[in-house]
Design an enzyme around this catalytic site. Structure first.
Site, PDB file in Angstrom:
ATOM      1  N   GLY A  59       0.289 -48.594 -15.899  1.00  0.00           N
ATOM      2  CA  GLY A  59       0.121 -50.035 -16.147  1.00  0.00           C
ATOM      3  C   GLY A  59       1.266 -50.755 -17.088  1.00  0.00           C
ATOM      4  N   LEU A 106      -5.330 -49.582  -7.175  1.00  0.00           N
ATOM      5  CA  LEU A 106      -4.954 -49.262  -5.581  1.00  0.00           C
ATOM      6  C   LEU A 106      -6.403 -49.213  -4.650  1.00  0.00           C
ATOM      7  CD1 LEU A 106      -2.516 -46.427  -6.324  1.00  0.00           C
ATOM      8  CD2 LEU A 106      -2.035 -48.989  -5.727  1.00  0.00           C
ATOM      9  N   LYS A 107      -7.455 -49.480  -5.196  1.00  0.00           N
ATOM     10  CA  LYS A 107      -8.555 -49.328  -4.503  1.00  0.00           C
ATOM     11  C   LYS A 107      -8.648 -50.665  -3.907  1.00  0.00           C
ATOM     12  CE  LYS A 107     -11.674 -45.101  -5.481  1.00  0.00           C
ATOM     13  NZ  LYS A 107     -10.856 -44.743  -6.538  1.00  0.00           N
ATOM     14  N   ASN A 130      -3.737 -60.719  -8.107  1.00  0.00           N
ATOM     15  CA  ASN A 130      -2.923 -59.416  -7.860  1.00  0.00           C
ATOM     16  C   ASN A 130      -1.548 -59.609  -7.705  1.00  0.00           C
ATOM     17  OD1 ASN A 130      -2.922 -56.703  -6.941  1.00  0.00           O
ATOM     18  ND2 ASN A 130      -2.444 -57.291  -4.926  1.00  0.00           N
ATOM     19  N   HIS A 150       1.957 -57.927  -5.952  1.00  0.00           N
ATOM     20  CA  HIS A 150       2.335 -56.939  -5.051  1.00  0.00           C
ATOM     21  C   HIS A 150       3.848 -56.841  -5.008  1.00  0.00           C
ATOM     22  CE1 HIS A 150       2.263 -54.818  -1.068  1.00  0.00           C
ATOM     23  NE2 HIS A 150       3.011 -55.601  -0.734  1.00  0.00           N
TER      24      HIS A 150
END
Lengths: 209, 209
Positions: free
Chosen positions: B14, B92-93, B109, B111
């Site tokens: 995190g 990650l889910k 999100n 990435h």
């Protein structure tokens, strides 16, 4: 070191060719453009070549039965002029496997995006920038790479990024990317002619001077 | 304007959560983190939340029959805390369609690549940087985007590029990209909380202040 003989292939106006002409004339690139070849009789790139006293050759695909024979003629023109490095500066036809085999790791292409994004079949010219804008990407750029059998997929020599703005048209974005292209392509060719490029599989190292 | 209630989902240490905690505490982001949720009981992100007086909730996938039920529990925790913006900070889910529908265009999100390169199924964590290095890319970066039903494919809010060096290991490259992530994610959340983000299909505009 002797000046390497370079062959440049163009389909269009050849602004990338112009950047190469400038960099070879100034001596920044330790090489000379021995011949410029186009698949279009009226490509302005041929005009640029003639205006700079460089051999300009139109190779007519229609006079050949297939891609292999057409490419064989290009290779024979390159060989006739002693070319050891081929640069694709906005050349839109796919090279034959025989051509690629003949000049393996000696063909350099410039693509107006950050490969592997927005490349491959159908991505050429303005279409690349249209796709970037449609996708909503905020960063794009240009890539100079070695050519292998797959489209836009050979080992990457240099890349540089530019921003995409909210109100960009494909034409405006293309101009911004072209500015990078005109710097990256001569830089990559310079490194090649100076013998500073090392490849290890897909990885390309530029050796320090 | 009232401070928006933000929910953050984490699976790992995190560090992106920390950048959000810092930016909400400093008041740069006009929002507060109402709850941090993790699918891992021992995620260090939960620890960070508790250390900062933020509600930290572990939701156990194993206690649910399927993804839908597991996601429903997360949504109910978010709702309970009045969350109106969900931030995935190394979560990650895959979210369920119901979750995405419940928070449409309200899930952000981050990435660690320049989407559409090196994203989608299988590209997470260190694997992204391994793929970039293996491919021989010279430029990579980070992307903050809205989440839709496809993995890593929603409208892009912000992107920034970084160079890849010849001798980079995936770990070294990851650290370089993380520095960008820690700037981009709070910036995107700030723009969201300030009501400055406009979307038009896939295109995202950040309005001037």
């Amino acid at each position: 070191m002797p000046r390497l003989k370079i062959g440049v292939l163009v389909s269009g106006s050849g602004t990338n060719l112009q950047s190469m002409i400038d960099s070879t004339k100034s001596g920044e690139i330790n090489g000379e453009i021995a011949v410029v070849i186009s698949d279009k009789e009226d490509a302005y790139g041929l005009e640029r070549a003639r205006a700079n006293g460089i051999n300009a050759v139109f190779v007519n695909a229609k006079r050949h039965e297939n891609r292999t024979a057409f490419n064989d003629e290009i290779v024979s023109v390159l060989k006739k002029h002693g070319v050891v490095l081929v640069v694709l500066a906005g050349y839109l036809k796919i090279l034959s496997p025989e051509f690629i085999g003949e000049y393996r790791n000696k063909i350099i292409n410039i693509h107006p995006s950050l490969i592997p994004s927005f490349c491959g079949k159908g991505y050429y010219g303005l279409r690349v920038h249209e796709a970037v804008i449609e996708y909503g990407a905020k960063i794009t750029g240009a890539t100079v790479h070695f050519v292998d059998e797959e489209a836009d997929a050979g080992p990457i020599i240099l890349q540089e990024a530019v921003e995409v703005y909210w109100d960009d048209t494909p034409e405006v974005l293309q101009q911004r990317v072209l500015k990078i292209e005109h710097r990256l392509l001569p830089a990559a060719v310079k490194y090649y002619c100076d013998g500073r490029i090392e490849t290890d599989g897909r990885k390309v190292k530029i050796r320090e001077e």
